[in-house]
Design a protein around this motif. Sequence first.
Motif, PDB file in Angstrom:
ATOM      1  N   LEU A 211       0.846  -1.204   0.000  1.00 15.55           N
ATOM      2  CA  LEU A 211       0.000   0.000   0.000  1.00 15.55           C
ATOM      3  C   LEU A 211       0.876   1.247   0.000  1.00 15.55           C
ATOM      4  CD1 LEU A 211      -2.787  -1.123   2.503  1.00 15.55           C
ATOM      5  CD2 LEU A 211      -2.696  -1.365   0.009  1.00 15.55           C
ATOM      6  N   ASP A 215       0.857   4.117  -2.819  1.00 18.13           N
ATOM      7  CA  ASP A 215       0.710   5.539  -2.482  1.00 18.13           C
ATOM      8  C   ASP A 215       1.846   6.355  -3.098  1.00 18.13           C
ATOM      9  OD1 ASP A 215      -1.568   4.979  -1.095  1.00 18.13           O
ATOM     10  OD2 ASP A 215      -0.632   5.011   0.893  1.00 18.13           O
ATOM     11  N   GLU A 256      -7.907  -3.500  -0.565  1.00 18.06           N
ATOM     12  CA  GLU A 256      -7.310  -2.175  -0.286  1.00 18.06           C
ATOM     13  C   GLU A 256      -6.816  -1.509  -1.567  1.00 18.06           C
ATOM     14  OE1 GLU A 256      -6.911  -0.489   2.542  1.00 18.06           O
ATOM     15  OE2 GLU A 256      -7.508  -1.957   4.059  1.00 18.06           O
ATOM     16  N   ARG A 259      -9.764  -0.150  -3.427  1.00 14.97           N
ATOM     17  CA  ARG A 259     -10.293   1.055  -2.798  1.00 14.97           C
ATOM     18  C   ARG A 259      -9.479   2.284  -3.233  1.00 14.97           C
ATOM     19  NH1 ARG A 259     -10.317   3.144   2.255  1.00 14.97           N
ATOM     20  NH2 ARG A 259      -8.574   1.871   2.919  1.00 14.97           N
ATOM     21  N   ARG A 260      -8.161   2.107  -3.332  1.00 15.65           N
ATOM     22  CA  ARG A 260      -7.319   3.249  -3.705  1.00 15.65           C
ATOM     23  C   ARG A 260      -7.419   3.589  -5.186  1.00 15.65           C
ATOM     24  NH1 ARG A 260      -5.029   1.662   0.974  1.00 15.65           N
ATOM     25  NH2 ARG A 260      -3.528   3.029   1.986  1.00 15.65           N
ATOM     26  N   THR A 264     -10.131   6.632  -9.676  1.00 11.27           N
ATOM     27  CA  THR A 264      -9.041   7.290 -10.410  1.00 11.27           C
ATOM     28  C   THR A 264      -9.173   6.855 -11.867  1.00 11.27           C
ATOM     29  OG1 THR A 264      -7.396   5.510 -10.350  1.00 11.27           O
ATOM     30  CG2 THR A 264      -7.534   6.920  -8.387  1.00 11.27           C
TER      31      THR A 264
END
Length: 411
Positions: A211, A215, A256, A259-260, A264
């Motif tokens: 993650l 990021d 996860e 979700r990120r 986008t």
Amino acid sequence: MEPFAYIQNRLHCEGVPLARIAEQFGTPAYVYSRAAILENFSRIQSGLAGIPSLVCYSVKANSNLKILRLLAQAGAGFDIVSGGELARVGRAGADPGRMVFSGVGKTAEEIDAALASGLLMFNVESEGELEVIEARAAAAGTTAPIAIRVNPDVEAETHPYISTGRFIHKFGVPKSSALALYRRAAASKSLRARGIACHIGSQILKVEPFLKALDEILEVVKRLEQQGIQWLDLGGGYGIRYGDEEPLDMDRLIAELKRRVAGTPYRLILEPGRAIVGNAGILLTRVLYVKATEQKNFVVVDSGMNDLLRPALYGSEHQVWPVERRAGPSAPADVVGPLCETGDFLARDRRLAPLQPGDLLAIMTAGAYGFVLSSNYNSRPRPAEVLVSASETLLIRSRERLDDLMSAEHL
Ligand code: LLP
């Protein structure tokens, strides 16, 4: 599913007794479960459903043509690192448009071949490489699709030899240089930025490092809004269970990641290798001798570090299961091969039930980085590879013959 399980104390791969495979194809042999490979792949692929994504199987983990074809037919893309892997993926009949090309040392010839194949993108690892790709694309009158591999400086918490995402490692470029390379690509007629890539290591058991890496690359990509970047390639490294460690929680990781990425404009690429083939394969070997000294028991088998290098190279621990389970007091022993090296062991200090010459053992979880890391050291022909599907067995690589070993040499 459990691809390898005991039925009445005899170890089977899917529906086939391993003893029968040893009789038919000899030992040592790598044995793979077709159902396990496909299940591992589809678990990742279907987990990602709902966001635009592509699972690019990392060919280096196991590059047998039949396995590549199986995965291509299941809808996999591919992550390659050499002209040899490019040729294999082509031979397997895969779509090059779903293929990414990583690696710090691509040669001009490899770049030419990949450009001609129509790959999805080069994951570029240095400024020098970007220049060569630009020049080769210009010479071929084409535009090279690229991603810059960013080194996110994330600690992967794995074996030092398979950790790649810190600044001390040779892979990728720091975030600051990535921006300059994207600017350079934007100014070139021969380059087109399509994605951004990273890969932080292998056999990673925690969700958080992935993650953090995502990021990091999302932060870079935000600063590049005008450049038409579509693909976020997070690399591979998804850890599996070899012994009693907790494997990576892949379902949580995927949730996860989704979700990120949801909301986008980007599409996600994952490059799993080990997580697809690791637990789907074993190395089948036969006991030659049982040798007891005052200090130690040795089980000498017909397979060694040339067939399975991981224990010698990384100290990795593969479980050893008897193909026929018998009652009796277990004793600690080292399972060693016939090579003239002290590092030639497959397992050390394991409690094993009594064994005799002729008994068969399965070295578990050997489907990834097993055969591909094998060599002919001590002039040993490499093992056969067998694919099991339900009750059928298919020889997918013949055992090497002594002639094969010498065929490229000249007197
Ligand atoms: N993508 C890139 C850019 C990689 O360098 C690797 C592995 C992968 C994907 C696939 O990683 P996986 O999902 O299989 O962990 N020989 C070592 C592992 C070396 C991994 C090298 N790179 C071993 O036996 O543990």
